[in-house]
Write a protein that holds these residues in place. Structure first.
Motif, short mmCIF file in Angstrom:
data_model
loop_
_atom_site.label_atom_id
_atom_site.label_comp_id
_atom_site.label_asym_id
_atom_site.label_seq_id
_atom_site.Cartn_x
_atom_site.Cartn_y
_atom_site.Cartn_z
N GLU A 285 63.43 159.73 47.92
CA GLU A 285 62.82 159.04 46.80
C GLU A 285 63.89 158.48 45.87
O GLU A 285 64.94 159.12 45.68
N TYR A 286 63.61 157.32 45.30
CA TYR A 286 64.51 156.74 44.31
C TYR A 286 63.70 155.85 43.37
O TYR A 286 62.57 155.47 43.66
N THR A 287 64.31 155.54 42.23
CA THR A 287 63.70 154.64 41.27
C THR A 287 64.69 153.54 40.92
O THR A 287 65.88 153.80 40.74
N SER A 288 64.19 152.33 40.87
CA SER A 288 65.00 151.18 40.49
C SER A 288 64.16 150.32 39.54
O SER A 288 63.11 150.77 39.08
N GLY A 289 64.61 149.12 39.26
CA GLY A 289 63.85 148.29 38.35
C GLY A 289 64.16 146.82 38.51
O GLY A 289 65.10 146.44 39.21
N THR A 290 63.34 146.01 37.84
CA THR A 290 63.54 144.56 37.87
C THR A 290 63.00 143.93 36.59
O THR A 290 61.97 144.37 36.08
N PRO A 291 63.69 142.91 36.08
CA PRO A 291 63.16 142.15 34.95
C PRO A 291 62.52 140.86 35.45
O PRO A 291 62.87 140.35 36.52
N LEU A 292 61.57 140.35 34.68
CA LEU A 292 60.99 139.03 34.94
C LEU A 292 60.92 138.26 33.62
O LEU A 292 60.93 138.86 32.55
N GLN A 293 60.79 136.95 33.73
CA GLN A 293 60.62 136.10 32.55
C GLN A 293 59.15 135.84 32.26
O GLN A 293 58.82 135.14 31.32
N THR A 294 58.26 136.38 33.09
CA THR A 294 56.83 136.22 32.91
C THR A 294 56.17 137.60 32.84
O THR A 294 56.76 138.58 33.32
N PRO A 295 54.96 137.70 32.29
CA PRO A 295 54.33 139.01 32.12
C PRO A 295 53.73 139.61 33.39
O PRO A 295 53.12 140.68 33.34
N SER A 296 53.90 138.93 34.51
CA SER A 296 53.43 139.50 35.78
C SER A 296 54.20 138.87 36.93
O SER A 296 54.90 137.86 36.77
#
Length: 130
Positions: free
Chosen positions: A83-94
């Motif tokens: 198991e691991y956790t990562s992340g991502t940003p977006l410029q839109t709300p979905s």
């Protein structure tokens, strides 16, 4: 929870919107996603590479390819999970993400393990019921 199974390798993903790291007024939305990889097969496998496709609400896509996940190339014996956790940003709300892991058996066989498509939803995206 989103799930996919490829040749007895199960990948489960749970995305979480990170309110404290997001700045909607600046068009910056951030998600974490927790991934669990389960080896339900008979052979050991090692996760060698990852490939992600990330698409925002405007249809803009980016691809991410690289060795392993979070700096690791885990080896999973039959019955083991990682198991691991990562992340991502977006410029839109979905938006949404999907992809694949490239895994290798001790015999040198390569297999592409599907990562299920999953939705990135924030509370700033209006919902429509159809």
């Amino acid at each position: 929870m989103y799930e996919a199974v490829t040749q007895d390798i199960k990948v489960s993903v749970e995305p979480i919107y990170l309110e404290d790291q997001s700045s909607p007024e600046n068009g910056h939305y951030v998600w974490a996603y927790s991934v669990k990889i389960e080896n339900n097969g008979q052979n050991q496998v090692q996760l060698i590479n990852r490939h992600w496709k990330i698409t925002d609400a405007m249809g803009r896509s980016q691809e991410v390819r690289g060795a392993g996940v979070v700096g690791e190339q885990p080896v999973l014996d039959p019955g083991e999970s990682y198991e691991y956790t990562s992340g991502t940003p977006l410029q839109t709300p979905s938006g949404f993400m999907h992809g694949a892991y490239e895994m290798e058996t001790p015999a040198g066989d390569m297999l592409e393990v599907k990562i299920p498509a999953f939705s990135l939803d924030s509370p700033y995206e209006p919902r429509q019921v159809h």
